[in-house]
Motif scaffolding. Structure first.
Motif, PDB file in Angstrom:
ATOM      1  N   ASN A  97     -41.194 -16.000  -8.507  1.00 57.23           N
ATOM      2  CA  ASN A  97     -41.626 -14.714  -7.969  1.00 57.23           C
ATOM      3  C   ASN A  97     -40.493 -13.710  -7.818  1.00 57.23           C
ATOM      4  O   ASN A  97     -39.456 -13.991  -7.219  1.00 57.23           O
ATOM      5  N   ARG A  98     -40.710 -12.521  -8.321  1.00 52.28           N
ATOM      6  CA  ARG A  98     -39.683 -11.464  -8.299  1.00 52.28           C
ATOM      7  C   ARG A  98     -39.237 -11.096  -6.892  1.00 52.28           C
ATOM      8  O   ARG A  98     -38.058 -10.866  -6.648  1.00 52.28           O
ATOM      9  N   VAL A  99     -40.217 -11.009  -6.001  1.00 51.55           N
ATOM     10  CA  VAL A  99     -39.888 -10.568  -4.647  1.00 51.55           C
ATOM     11  C   VAL A  99     -38.974 -11.587  -3.982  1.00 51.55           C
ATOM     12  O   VAL A  99     -37.963 -11.234  -3.374  1.00 51.55           O
ATOM     13  N   LEU A 100     -39.335 -12.868  -4.110  1.00 45.74           N
ATOM     14  CA  LEU A 100     -38.516 -13.901  -3.483  1.00 45.74           C
ATOM     15  C   LEU A 100     -37.112 -13.908  -4.046  1.00 45.74           C
ATOM     16  O   LEU A 100     -36.137 -14.030  -3.306  1.00 45.74           O
ATOM     17  N   LYS A 101     -37.019 -13.754  -5.345  1.00 46.34           N
ATOM     18  CA  LYS A 101     -35.692 -13.795  -5.968  1.00 46.34           C
ATOM     19  C   LYS A 101     -34.826 -12.636  -5.480  1.00 46.34           C
ATOM     20  O   LYS A 101     -33.679 -12.807  -5.077  1.00 46.34           O
ATOM     21  N   LYS A 102     -35.413 -11.464  -5.526  1.00 44.03           N
ATOM     22  CA  LYS A 102     -34.632 -10.277  -5.155  1.00 44.03           C
ATOM     23  C   LYS A 102     -34.197 -10.328  -3.705  1.00 44.03           C
ATOM     24  O   LYS A 102     -33.040 -10.063  -3.370  1.00 44.03           O
ATOM     25  N   GLU A 103     -35.144 -10.679  -2.820  1.00 44.78           N
ATOM     26  CA  GLU A 103     -34.783 -10.642  -1.407  1.00 44.78           C
ATOM     27  C   GLU A 103     -33.850 -11.793  -1.042  1.00 44.78           C
ATOM     28  O   GLU A 103     -33.003 -11.659  -0.160  1.00 44.78           O
ATOM     29  N   ALA A 104     -33.968 -12.919  -1.757  1.00 43.04           N
ATOM     30  CA  ALA A 104     -33.031 -14.014  -1.500  1.00 43.04           C
ATOM     31  C   ALA A 104     -31.618 -13.593  -1.878  1.00 43.04           C
ATOM     32  O   ALA A 104     -30.651 -13.890  -1.162  1.00 43.04           O
ATOM     33  N   ALA A 105     -31.503 -12.897  -2.988  1.00 45.31           N
ATOM     34  CA  ALA A 105     -30.182 -12.418  -3.408  1.00 45.31           C
ATOM     35  C   ALA A 105     -29.610 -11.461  -2.375  1.00 45.31           C
ATOM     36  O   ALA A 105     -28.419 -11.490  -2.041  1.00 45.31           O
ATOM     37  N   TRP A 106     -30.487 -10.638  -1.836  1.00 44.78           N
ATOM     38  CA  TRP A 106     -30.063  -9.689  -0.801  1.00 44.78           C
ATOM     39  C   TRP A 106     -29.504 -10.432   0.416  1.00 44.78           C
ATOM     40  O   TRP A 106     -28.439 -10.093   0.949  1.00 44.78           O
ATOM     41  N   VAL A 107     -30.214 -11.469   0.844  1.00 46.83           N
ATOM     42  CA  VAL A 107     -29.748 -12.228   1.997  1.00 46.83           C
ATOM     43  C   VAL A 107     -28.391 -12.860   1.694  1.00 46.83           C
ATOM     44  O   VAL A 107     -27.467 -12.806   2.494  1.00 46.83           O
ATOM     45  N   LEU A 108     -28.282 -13.446   0.513  1.00 49.79           N
ATOM     46  CA  LEU A 108     -27.012 -14.061   0.124  1.00 49.79           C
ATOM     47  C   LEU A 108     -25.894 -13.036   0.143  1.00 49.79           C
ATOM     48  O   LEU A 108     -24.777 -13.353   0.567  1.00 49.79           O
ATOM     49  N   SER A 109     -26.197 -11.828  -0.328  1.00 48.42           N
ATOM     50  CA  SER A 109     -25.146 -10.809  -0.378  1.00 48.42           C
ATOM     51  C   SER A 109     -24.654 -10.487   1.017  1.00 48.42           C
ATOM     52  O   SER A 109     -23.473 -10.214   1.226  1.00 48.42           O
ATOM     53  N   ASN A 110     -25.548 -10.547   1.996  1.00 50.94           N
ATOM     54  CA  ASN A 110     -25.143 -10.259   3.366  1.00 50.94           C
ATOM     55  C   ASN A 110     -24.357 -11.404   3.992  1.00 50.94           C
ATOM     56  O   ASN A 110     -23.475 -11.192   4.810  1.00 50.94           O
ATOM     57  N   ILE A 111     -24.706 -12.627   3.601  1.00 54.24           N
ATOM     58  CA  ILE A 111     -23.916 -13.753   4.095  1.00 54.24           C
ATOM     59  C   ILE A 111     -22.536 -13.704   3.450  1.00 54.24           C
ATOM     60  O   ILE A 111     -21.506 -13.979   4.080  1.00 54.24           O
ATOM     61  N   ALA A 112     -22.533 -13.313   2.163  1.00 50.50           N
ATOM     62  CA  ALA A 112     -21.258 -13.191   1.451  1.00 50.50           C
ATOM     63  C   ALA A 112     -20.417 -12.059   2.006  1.00 50.50           C
ATOM     64  O   ALA A 112     -19.226 -11.949   1.698  1.00 50.50           O
ATOM     65  N   ALA A 113     -21.025 -11.203   2.800  1.00 46.69           N
ATOM     66  CA  ALA A 113     -20.273 -10.115   3.430  1.00 46.69           C
ATOM     67  C   ALA A 113     -19.668 -10.564   4.751  1.00 46.69           C
ATOM     68  O   ALA A 113     -19.127  -9.758   5.500  1.00 46.69           O
ATOM     69  N   GLY A 114     -19.759 -11.837   5.030  1.00 48.70           N
ATOM     70  CA  GLY A 114     -19.233 -12.364   6.290  1.00 48.70           C
ATOM     71  C   GLY A 114     -17.751 -12.698   6.192  1.00 48.70           C
ATOM     72  O   GLY A 114     -16.973 -11.961   5.579  1.00 48.70           O
ATOM     73  N   SER A 115     -17.392 -13.825   6.766  1.00 50.10           N
ATOM     74  CA  SER A 115     -15.984 -14.195   6.825  1.00 50.10           C
ATOM     75  C   SER A 115     -15.529 -14.806   5.498  1.00 50.10           C
ATOM     76  O   SER A 115     -16.341 -15.105   4.620  1.00 50.10           O
ATOM     77  N   VAL A 116     -14.231 -15.039   5.406  1.00 52.89           N
ATOM     78  CA  VAL A 116     -13.690 -15.670   4.190  1.00 52.89           C
ATOM     79  C   VAL A 116     -14.322 -17.051   3.993  1.00 52.89           C
ATOM     80  O   VAL A 116     -14.634 -17.455   2.866  1.00 52.89           O
ATOM     81  N   GLU A 117     -14.517 -17.741   5.096  1.00 50.64           N
ATOM     82  CA  GLU A 117     -15.130 -19.078   4.998  1.00 50.64           C
ATOM     83  C   GLU A 117     -16.546 -18.996   4.429  1.00 50.64           C
ATOM     84  O   GLU A 117     -16.958 -19.869   3.664  1.00 50.64           O
ATOM     85  N   HIS A 118     -17.277 -17.968   4.799  1.00 47.05           N
ATOM     86  CA  HIS A 118     -18.623 -17.802   4.229  1.00 47.05           C
ATOM     87  C   HIS A 118     -18.530 -17.605   2.726  1.00 47.05           C
ATOM     88  O   HIS A 118     -19.308 -18.179   1.957  1.00 47.05           O
ATOM     89  N   LYS A 119     -17.578 -16.788   2.315  1.00 48.28           N
ATOM     90  CA  LYS A 119     -17.444 -16.517   0.876  1.00 48.28           C
ATOM     91  C   LYS A 119     -17.076 -17.792   0.136  1.00 48.28           C
ATOM     92  O   LYS A 119     -17.600 -18.078  -0.943  1.00 48.28           O
TER      93      LYS A 119
END
Lengths: 518, 247
Positions: free
Chosen positions: A357-379
């Motif tokens: 599903n397109r919606v799930l894929k897109k929004e999951a990527a969005w969430v990941l991008s925000n986690i990736a915006a966290g600390s160095v350890e998150h990255k």
């Protein structure tokens, strides 16, 4: 508490009484407005078409009504309203039954097709008479039928829904704890449609005190009433003013109920509750803060892991996304690298990225991008997870809107957390590896797209490559992938921002001195 | 050279910043998910097959006979025990014991009782106290007259001008006669309250005793302080509420 659970279980056979079964059927058969009216699909209203006494004449699947049929329906509707008026005036023997029958007739006419004869009813003066039928002390059947009529009238056009204004205080009153479950549910449904219409009506409902009784209806453990109330609430608090969301989370027992439902409720109820959480977390910082302190994150992750129902996954994923995006505490305090829950979050996000599903894929990527915006350890955590190979693939093959989100994830992995105003530091290890695994073409592609935001993202990544690749390899790599070409498109581009960005890069890295050292 | 390059970069370029991105609930970013929500709702609607519909209908018919509410003067059509409990809660508990008006919440009932039947309330009103509460829960404003409260509902809470909290109900002839009788022979408040309550309790007892799920009817039936275990079936609502302490 345990006893209660046992007792509820033992009562199962009796539980499927008429009202539950009927409501269940109604739920399953509620249809939104027709395909032709596409904008209505997003207006979040639900028509109520199947009812209690098992009418089999009600449900029609193919509802292309020809003009003639429509005008017959309208005539029938007008006369039904007239009939109803006369029964209300009549005081003699059997008045109540006559009134209920007249209401029922009108209700049937309003439930038959996806385009109920709302205009005809309004013209005939249905609202004042329906309001009268809602007066306190009226028998349940009367209240139910009247509320049902109003529900379907409210599912129509904006000006038609507005016509319900005189009925609102009574509909709200009948949400009370002393009303029968089916009556309160039907009133909630009507109010849900009104709230779904727009901000103005939402505000009226809020000022008339609709929030609290609807919130209370969400507190029991199960029942179709709980689900309808949750749906209506999600329409009521969707803003854009965050006040209602903040008020809702503060209702005594509500946060508790949300946690309970996310944990134990069936798919259908959980779906509606998840939508409530979506709006709470998107609009109210207070709500987000309170939610993050409970088990909600854990429960959302579990649902993502175990459920296969698309309609459930969407709001659950989005709730998770809003909580991550809206409150730094989510990644700082709860989703800390090293904890099990954090690993699970990455896992379920990957699961969503792998879905069809397109919606799930897109929004999951969005969430990941925000986690990736966290600390160095998150990255580092994301970088070394199974997400990256998948993301690299998606960057080249996915539809455009997904590629953009993926780009954000990968870019965030290469840039250290923002400190102050200066140029952010690079995480060279990640950058080199990702470029080595072929992500550059994908970014340059984004630069070529017509979307301003995407082009910007692409250019920003190119800057990272140009600046950060060791041994001055950056410019060569970019050139090899036709990056200079892509940038030169913006030389005389109308968008000043992009023009300056592209020209700046070209001037800096591909100036007169370029290529001379070879 | 190097310096110039540095400067240029400092001035112009918006570097990649690793930051969280949020979207409002109605943002275009979420639009496709929102549409999915309603599309799916519509799909679910068409899923119930004929077979399933029949099964549901049979299930209902088998388990519940039809019966009528035993409470004197009611006679509503009911289809299950649960339905009865539900109905009882709605129609027979939140009613004013003096004038029999029914309200959907205890709060509204209590407001009604004060305003319509309490002479202390009226006395305070006469002395200029703000006694009329706003009907919207959580508002907590009070007013000196019914009319000013009404105006507040219209102005602040957008009620329509036609809304009337206390409508003069047309009572049936039987009810009017009852009321006249009470007014004639007793002091209004205390005695009439008592009488109505006794009447309805008696009525309940005789009616409910006819309603039984076991083969033998109980030999003695009682409410109030005495225990009610003589009955095999009493809706939870009845057991809970009919205690005289609740005056």
């Amino acid at each position: 508490m345990a006893d209660e659970g046992l007792a509820a279980h033992r009562r199962e056979p009796i539980k499927s009484s008429v009202s539950n079964v009927a409501a269940h059927r109604r739920r399953k058969n509620a249809a939104t407005v027709g395909k032709e009216r596409r904008e209505s699909l997003v207006r979040a209203k639900r028509l109520c078409r199947v009812g209690i006494s098992g009418d089999t004449d009600v449900f029609l699947e193919n509802d292309m009504m020809i003009d003639e049929e429509q005008s017959i329906l309208e005539a029938q509707t007008s006369s039904a309203v007239e009939g109803l008026k006369s029964t209300v005036a009549y005081q003699g023997k059997g008045a109540m039954q006559k009134r209920v029958n007249a209401l029922r007739e009108l209700r049937r006419l309003l439930s038959r097709s996806e385009f109920p004869p709302v205009e005809a009813s309004l013209k005939a003066g249905a609202i004042p008479i329906l309001v009268q039928c809602l007066s306190f002390g009226s028998p349940d059947e009367q209240l139910l039928e009247a509320a049902w009529c109003l529900t379907n009238i409210a599912a129509g056009k904006p000006e038609e829904t507005e016509a319900l204004l005189p009925a609102l205080p009574l509909l709200i009153a009948h949400l009370g704890e002393r009303s029968s479950l089916s009556v309160s549910e039907q009133c909630a449904w009507a109010l849900g449609n009104v709230a779904g219409e727009g901000e103005k009506l939402r505000n009226v409902l809020l000022s008339q005190g609709a929030l609290l009784p609807l919130a209370r209806m969400m507190l029991p453990n199960k029942g179709s009433t709980v689900r309808t109330a949750a749906w209506a609430l999600s329409n009521l608090i969707k803003g854009p003013d965050p006040k209602a969301a903040t008020e809702l989370i503060r209702v005594d027992g509500l946060l508790d109920a949300i946690v309970r439902h996310l944990k134990k409720a069936d798919d259908e109820l959980t779906t509606e509750v998840a939508w409530v959480v979506v709006y709470l977390s998107a609009l109210s910082n207070v709500a987000t803060g309170m939610l993050v302190k409970t088990d909600v994150l854990q429960l959302l992750v579990e649902r993502l892991a175990t459920s296969n129902s698309l309609q459930l996954l969407i709001p659950v994923l989005r709730s998770l996304g809003n909580l991550v995006a809206g409150d730094p505490n989510t990644t700082h305090a709860v989703l800390v690298p090293g904890r099990e829950i954090t690993d699970h979050v990455i896992e379920v996000l990957v699961k969503c990225l792998n879905s069809e599903n397109r919606v799930l894929k897109k929004e999951a990527a969005w969430v990941l991008s925000n986690i990736a915006a966290g600390s160095v350890e998150h990255k580092q955590l994301i970088y070394s997870s199974e997400a990256v190979p998948l993301l690299l693939r998606l960057l080249s093959t996915a539809p455009f809107d997904l590629r953009k989100e993926v780009a954000y994830v990968l870019g965030n992995l290469c840039v250290a957390p923002t400190e102050g105003d200066g140029k952010p530091n690079l995480i060279c290890e990640h950058l080199v590896s990702l470029v080595g695994r072929g992500c550059l073409p994908g970014f340059i592609d984004l630069v070529r797209s017509a979307d301003t935001e995407a082009a910007r993202v692409g250019l920003q990544f190119m800057e990272l490559v140009l600046r950060g690749m060791p041994h001055g390899e950056g410019p060569k790599l970019v050139e090899r992938e036709d990056g200079i070409d892509a940038m030169e498109r913006f030389q005389f581009h109308e968008n000043e921002d992009l023009r300056n960005m592209a020209n700046g890069l070209v001037d800096t890295y591909f100036g007169e001195d370029y290529g001379l050292d070879d | 050279m190097a310096m110039d390059v540095e400067e240029k970069e400092q001035l112009g370029f918006p570097y990649w910043k690793s930051v969280r991105r949020t979207f409002g609930p109605e943002s275009p970013f979420f639009a496709s998910g929102n549409v999915e929500r309603e599309l799916i709702a519509k799909q679910v609607a068409l899923d119930l097959t004929e077979d399933e519909k029949n099964k549901l209908q049979n299930l209902v018919a088998k388990e519940c006979g039809v019966f009528f509410c035993p409470i004197v003067g009611c006679g509503s059509r009911l289809t299950s025990l649960e339905d009865f409990e539900d109905h009882y809660n709605a129609q027979h508990t939140a009613s004013c014991s003096i004038c029999s008006r029914v309200y959907p919440t205890s709060r509204l009932l209590s407001i009604h009782v004060s305003e319509a039947h309490d002479s202390f309330f009226q006395a305070k009103v006469a002395r200029g106290y703000a006694m009329y509460e706003c009907l919207v829960e959580g508002c907590s404003l009070k007013f000196k007259s019914y009319k000013s409260r009404q105006q507040h509902l219209v102005d602040k809470h957008k009620f329509t001008t036609s809304f009337e909290f206390f409508k003069k109900a047309h009572s049936s002839k039987k009810q009017r006669q009852k009321l006249q009788r009470k007014q004639g022979t007793h002091k209004r408040e205390e005695a009439s309250c008592m009488e109505v309550e006794n009447e309805s309790i008696d009525g309940l007892v005789s009616a409910v005793s006819k309603l039984s799920t076991s083969d033998s009817s109980p030999s003695s039936v009682s409410f109030g302080r005495r225990h009610t275990r003589g009955l095999t079936f009493v809706p939870r609502a009845v057991q809970r509420d009919k205690r005289p302490d609740a005056t």
